[in-house]
Design an enzyme around this catalytic site. Structure first.
Site, short mmCIF file in Angstrom:
data_model
loop_
_atom_site.label_atom_id
_atom_site.label_comp_id
_atom_site.label_asym_id
_atom_site.label_seq_id
_atom_site.Cartn_x
_atom_site.Cartn_y
_atom_site.Cartn_z
N GLY A 1 -11.53 -5.23 -4.09
CA GLY A 1 -11.14 -5.23 -2.72
C GLY A 1 -11.01 -4.15 -1.72
N HIS B 1 -5.59 4.55 -0.08
CA HIS B 1 -4.47 4.23 0.66
C HIS B 1 -3.67 3.16 -0.18
CE1 HIS B 1 -8.05 1.25 1.58
NE2 HIS B 1 -7.13 0.69 1.69
#
Length: 112
Positions: A91, A98
């Site tokens: 995803g 991050h």
């Protein structure tokens, strides 16, 4: 620094964001498409594509410590989640490491 990277441009200040907290090595800012009442992104200032490329334990420690600080300041004492997506099938859509700090509501399981 990667001039084609959205998050690198955020780090250099050419894209404005709502910064929540920062350290010498990391920046935390509000996600523009929040998936929970509190949704903060935590990124290293140095460009690293994903968790697969991490070779710096101090950088990861700084990100996790920043997540703890932000969670406390956001009042997430009842619980929060820290997520990173790795690769297309995981995803990941922005190829700069991050972490998503999510909280402010009860989290379900399984997540995906």
């Amino acid at each position: 620094m990667n001039s084609d990277c959205l998050f690198c441009r955020i780090v250099e200040g050419s894209i404005p964001v709502a910064i929540v907290e920062e350290t010498e090595g990391s920046v935390a800012f509000r996600d523009i498409n929040p998936q929970a009442p509190t949704h903060v992104l935590l990124i290293p200032r140095r460009h690293v594509e994903s968790l697969n490329e991490v070779d710096d334990a101090q950088m990861m420690g700084d990100l996790v410590r920043l997540a703890q600080v932000v969670a406390a300041r956001e009042g997430l004492g009842d619980g929060w989640r820290l997520v990173t997506n790795v690769g297309k099938d995981g995803g990941q859509t922005v190829y700069h490491l991050h972490l998503h700090l999510l909280g402010g509501r009860r989290m379900g399981w399984p997540p995906g």
